[in-house]
Design a protein around this motif. Structure first.
Motif, PDB file in Angstrom:
ATOM      1  N   THR A 217      -0.040 -23.470   8.106  1.00 43.37           N
ATOM      2  CA  THR A 217      -0.959 -22.960   9.124  1.00 43.37           C
ATOM      3  C   THR A 217      -0.197 -22.452  10.341  1.00 43.37           C
ATOM      4  O   THR A 217      -0.535 -21.409  10.917  1.00 43.37           O
ATOM      5  N   LYS A 218       0.847 -23.181  10.750  1.00 41.65           N
ATOM      6  CA  LYS A 218       1.681 -22.734  11.872  1.00 41.65           C
ATOM      7  C   LYS A 218       2.367 -21.404  11.536  1.00 41.65           C
ATOM      8  O   LYS A 218       2.400 -20.482  12.352  1.00 41.65           O
ATOM      9  N   ASN A 219       2.910 -21.315  10.333  1.00 39.18           N
ATOM     10  CA  ASN A 219       3.583 -20.081   9.917  1.00 39.18           C
ATOM     11  C   ASN A 219       2.592 -18.936   9.776  1.00 39.18           C
ATOM     12  O   ASN A 219       2.917 -17.774  10.064  1.00 39.18           O
ATOM     13  N   LEU A 220       1.372 -19.256   9.345  1.00 42.14           N
ATOM     14  CA  LEU A 220       0.335 -18.239   9.195  1.00 42.14           C
ATOM     15  C   LEU A 220      -0.023 -17.645  10.553  1.00 42.14           C
ATOM     16  O   LEU A 220      -0.244 -16.439  10.686  1.00 42.14           O
ATOM     17  N   ASP A 221      -0.059 -18.490  11.558  1.00 41.42           N
ATOM     18  CA  ASP A 221      -0.340 -18.036  12.918  1.00 41.42           C
ATOM     19  C   ASP A 221       0.738 -17.061  13.387  1.00 41.42           C
ATOM     20  O   ASP A 221       0.448 -16.005  13.972  1.00 41.42           O
ATOM     21  N   SER A 222       2.002 -17.403  13.101  1.00 46.09           N
ATOM     22  CA  SER A 222       3.115 -16.535  13.491  1.00 46.09           C
ATOM     23  C   SER A 222       3.066 -15.209  12.744  1.00 46.09           C
ATOM     24  O   SER A 222       3.300 -14.131  13.316  1.00 46.09           O
ATOM     25  N   GLU A 223       2.771 -15.264  11.438  1.00 44.56           N
ATOM     26  CA  GLU A 223       2.715 -14.046  10.634  1.00 44.56           C
ATOM     27  C   GLU A 223       1.553 -13.153  11.066  1.00 44.56           C
ATOM     28  O   GLU A 223       1.642 -11.925  11.004  1.00 44.56           O
ATOM     29  N   LEU A 224       0.467 -13.763  11.496  1.00 39.91           N
ATOM     30  CA  LEU A 224      -0.683 -13.006  11.971  1.00 39.91           C
ATOM     31  C   LEU A 224      -0.317 -12.225  13.232  1.00 39.91           C
ATOM     32  O   LEU A 224      -0.671 -11.041  13.369  1.00 39.91           O
ATOM     33  N   ALA A 225       0.401 -12.869  14.143  1.00 42.62           N
ATOM     34  CA  ALA A 225       0.849 -12.194  15.361  1.00 42.62           C
ATOM     35  C   ALA A 225       1.822 -11.066  15.026  1.00 42.62           C
ATOM     36  O   ALA A 225       1.757  -9.970  15.613  1.00 42.62           O
ATOM     37  N   ARG A 226       2.704 -11.309  14.065  1.00 44.58           N
ATOM     38  CA  ARG A 226       3.656 -10.286  13.644  1.00 44.58           C
ATOM     39  C   ARG A 226       2.942  -9.103  12.996  1.00 44.58           C
ATOM     40  O   ARG A 226       3.317  -7.945  13.173  1.00 44.58           O
ATOM     41  N   PHE A 227       1.883  -9.403  12.245  1.00 43.19           N
ATOM     42  CA  PHE A 227       1.130  -8.331  11.587  1.00 43.19           C
ATOM     43  C   PHE A 227       0.433  -7.448  12.616  1.00 43.19           C
ATOM     44  O   PHE A 227       0.367  -6.224  12.464  1.00 43.19           O
ATOM     45  N   LYS A 228      -0.104  -8.052  13.673  1.00 37.20           N
ATOM     46  CA  LYS A 228      -0.746  -7.272  14.730  1.00 37.20           C
ATOM     47  C   LYS A 228       0.251  -6.295  15.356  1.00 37.20           C
ATOM     48  O   LYS A 228      -0.089  -5.142  15.639  1.00 37.20           O
ATOM     49  N   THR A 229       1.495  -6.737  15.534  1.00 37.67           N
ATOM     50  CA  THR A 229       2.531  -5.864  16.075  1.00 37.67           C
ATOM     51  C   THR A 229       2.854  -4.748  15.092  1.00 37.67           C
ATOM     52  O   THR A 229       3.027  -3.585  15.487  1.00 37.67           O
ATOM     53  N   ARG A 230       2.905  -5.075  13.806  1.00 37.71           N
ATOM     54  CA  ARG A 230       3.208  -4.065  12.787  1.00 37.71           C
ATOM     55  C   ARG A 230       2.108  -3.016  12.696  1.00 37.71           C
ATOM     56  O   ARG A 230       2.370  -1.844  12.445  1.00 37.71           O
ATOM     57  N   VAL A 231       0.868  -3.446  12.895  1.00 37.17           N
ATOM     58  CA  VAL A 231      -0.250  -2.493  12.875  1.00 37.17           C
ATOM     59  C   VAL A 231      -0.074  -1.467  13.988  1.00 37.17           C
ATOM     60  O   VAL A 231      -0.302  -0.267  13.793  1.00 37.17           O
ATOM     61  N   LYS A 232       0.343  -1.920  15.163  1.00 42.28           N
ATOM     62  CA  LYS A 232       0.515  -1.022  16.304  1.00 42.28           C
ATOM     63  C   LYS A 232       1.753  -0.136  16.162  1.00 42.28           C
ATOM     64  O   LYS A 232       1.698   1.065  16.429  1.00 42.28           O
ATOM     65  N   GLU A 233       2.859  -0.741  15.732  1.00 40.97           N
ATOM     66  CA  GLU A 233       4.129  -0.017  15.729  1.00 40.97           C
ATOM     67  C   GLU A 233       4.429   0.689  14.408  1.00 40.97           C
ATOM     68  O   GLU A 233       4.994   1.784  14.405  1.00 40.97           O
ATOM     69  N   GLU A 234       4.069   0.072  13.284  1.00 45.24           N
ATOM     70  CA  GLU A 234       4.413   0.641  11.975  1.00 45.24           C
ATOM     71  C   GLU A 234       3.222   1.275  11.272  1.00 45.24           C
ATOM     72  O   GLU A 234       3.384   1.852  10.195  1.00 45.24           O
ATOM     73  N   LYS A 235       2.046   1.131  11.839  1.00 39.88           N
ATOM     74  CA  LYS A 235       0.828   1.719  11.261  1.00 39.88           C
ATOM     75  C   LYS A 235       0.618   1.276   9.813  1.00 39.88           C
ATOM     76  O   LYS A 235       0.317   2.092   8.933  1.00 39.88           O
ATOM     77  N   VAL A 236       0.751  -0.035   9.567  1.00 40.97           N
ATOM     78  CA  VAL A 236       0.585  -0.554   8.207  1.00 40.97           C
ATOM     79  C   VAL A 236      -0.880  -0.704   7.830  1.00 40.97           C
ATOM     80  O   VAL A 236      -1.205  -0.991   6.673  1.00 40.97           O
ATOM     81  N   ALA A 237      -1.782  -0.524   8.791  1.00 42.55           N
ATOM     82  CA  ALA A 237      -3.211  -0.608   8.516  1.00 42.55           C
ATOM     83  C   ALA A 237      -3.970   0.199   9.566  1.00 42.55           C
ATOM     84  O   ALA A 237      -3.499   0.374  10.699  1.00 42.55           O
ATOM     85  N   LYS A 238      -5.129   0.707   9.150  1.00 45.01           N
ATOM     86  CA  LYS A 238      -6.020   1.396  10.079  1.00 45.01           C
ATOM     87  C   LYS A 238      -7.051   0.385  10.602  1.00 45.01           C
ATOM     88  O   LYS A 238      -7.481  -0.492   9.858  1.00 45.01           O
ATOM     89  N   ILE A 239      -7.426   0.549  11.834  1.00 45.95           N
ATOM     90  CA  ILE A 239      -8.354  -0.391  12.456  1.00 45.95           C
ATOM     91  C   ILE A 239      -9.647   0.328  12.844  1.00 45.95           C
ATOM     92  O   ILE A 239      -9.627   1.374  13.484  1.00 45.95           O
ATOM     93  N   GLU A 240     -10.765  -0.256  12.425  1.00 45.36           N
ATOM     94  CA  GLU A 240     -12.084   0.203  12.836  1.00 45.36           C
ATOM     95  C   GLU A 240     -12.826  -0.972  13.474  1.00 45.36           C
ATOM     96  O   GLU A 240     -12.385  -2.115  13.368  1.00 45.36           O
ATOM     97  N   HIS A 241     -13.934  -0.676  14.144  1.00 45.84           N
ATOM     98  CA  HIS A 241     -14.694  -1.739  14.799  1.00 45.84           C
ATOM     99  C   HIS A 241     -16.146  -1.715  14.349  1.00 45.84           C
ATOM    100  O   HIS A 241     -16.733  -0.648  14.169  1.00 45.84           O
ATOM    101  N   ARG A 242     -16.698  -2.892  14.149  1.00 47.27           N
ATOM    102  CA  ARG A 242     -18.114  -2.998  13.821  1.00 47.27           C
ATOM    103  C   ARG A 242     -18.937  -2.718  15.071  1.00 47.27           C
ATOM    104  O   ARG A 242     -18.455  -2.852  16.203  1.00 47.27           O
ATOM    105  N   ASP A 243     -20.182  -2.337  14.870  1.00 48.92           N
ATOM    106  CA  ASP A 243     -21.081  -2.065  15.987  1.00 48.92           C
ATOM    107  C   ASP A 243     -21.200  -3.292  16.881  1.00 48.92           C
ATOM    108  O   ASP A 243     -21.429  -4.406  16.409  1.00 48.92           O
ATOM    109  N   GLY A 244     -21.025  -3.069  18.181  1.00 45.22           N
ATOM    110  CA  GLY A 244     -21.169  -4.159  19.137  1.00 45.22           C
ATOM    111  C   GLY A 244     -19.891  -4.923  19.405  1.00 45.22           C
ATOM    112  O   GLY A 244     -19.857  -5.810  20.256  1.00 45.22           O
ATOM    113  N   TYR A 245     -18.795  -4.599  18.679  1.00 42.29           N
ATOM    114  CA  TYR A 245     -17.524  -5.301  18.883  1.00 42.29           C
ATOM    115  C   TYR A 245     -16.593  -4.417  19.706  1.00 42.29           C
ATOM    116  O   TYR A 245     -16.339  -3.265  19.347  1.00 42.29           O
TER     117      TYR A 245
END
Length: 275
Positions: A217-245
């Motif tokens: 769980t601790k490592n998962l938390d770290s990997e989640l933070a790293r993935f958020k950085t990769r989304v911004k810098e490496e564009k490994v995923a596209k991000i959309e938002h649900r209505d109201g979010y």
């Protein structure tokens, strides 16, 4: 001659009072579950996943490789996964996390099963937890000598160890793309009498899973933070938002409270100056 007979007799007794003497393993394989044959392991055309925030996540243990059943009782699976679920509910970009019993995956294989479970629980992302646990109980030869004098109920006669590895792989179900993964490890060792070895091994097994899941769980938390950085810098995923979010409700609320407090403090200061 008499000593050898005693040692043989005591060794035989150890086998009679325990079903766990020796080395045993229990495991589940994510690779075998998702890719049951060579054809299914052929790489598909890479596709950048689209994540719709806040995401809906499902988490489940991969079914055991053992034909006799899962290495972890279903009740214990749910309790372990609830620990992971509780740790991630604090994030506002996670809508909900569904703890899914592995029985829903039993008998199935491949991404088609994940898609079916995803539709059933209405989740977009699946976190699949596989495991590998080795338990070993070895007779202590020195203790055998003591057994001939005072009896095996008193002197520890088995050295027990439990090594546990868990691995969580997080997949976007639609694109079948692995987003990230996180491991967890634990190792436990102790001594017990031959008579108590079965209960000790069973307790250690569950405790080993619990400690490994906590580490994961601790490592998962770290990997989640790293993935958020990769989304911004490496564009490994596209991000959309649900209505109201708006992607930062908790932050905006905190800023609003801070501003109100500062305004109230300023107003009080003015009232003091005028008094």
């Amino acid at each position: 001659m008499l000593y050898n007979i005693r040692v043989f007799f005591l060794t035989s007794c150890s086998g009679l009072v325990s079903n766990h003497t020796g080395k045993k393993a229990q495991s589940s394989s994510l690779m075998n579950f998702l890719y049951p044959n060579k054809e299914s392991r052929v790489e598909h055309t890479p596709e950048i996943p689209t994540l719709t925030l806040p995401v809906k996540v499902g988490i489940a243990f991969v079914p055991s490789n053992n034909w006799q059943g899962n290495g972890i009782h279903e009740k214990d699976q749910i309790e372990l996964l609830d620990k992971v679920r509780s740790a991630f509910l604090k994030y506002d970009y996670i809508d909900r996390i569904e703890v899914i019993p592995s029985t829903y995956l039993n008998g199935g294989e491949g991404f088609s099963t994940l898609e079916q479970v995803g539709r059933l629980y209405n989740v977009d992302i699946m976190a699949s937890v596989s495991y590998d646990q080795v338990t070993q109980s070895l007779e202590n030869n020195a203790a055998l000598l003591y057994w001939t004098i005072v009896g095996m109920y008193i002197i520890p006669g088995n050295e027990n160890s439990v090594q546990t590895f868990v691995d969580t792989a997080v997949f976007d179900i639609k694109s079948q793309k692995m987003l990230f993964r996180a491991p967890g490890l634990s190792k436990l060792e102790n001594r017990t009498t031959a008579v108590g070895v079965d209960k000790t091994i069973a307790d250690q097994s569950l405790n080993g899973f619990s400690l490994a899941v906590t580490d994961m769980t601790k490592n998962l938390d770290s990997e989640l933070a790293r993935f958020k950085t990769r989304v911004k810098e490496e564009k490994v995923a596209k991000i959309e938002h649900r209505d109201g979010y708006n992607g930062g409700g908790a932050l905006h609320s905190s800023l609003l409270v801070l501003i109100m407090l500062l305004l109230a403090r300023g107003l009080k200061s003015r009232q003091t100056d005028w008094s």
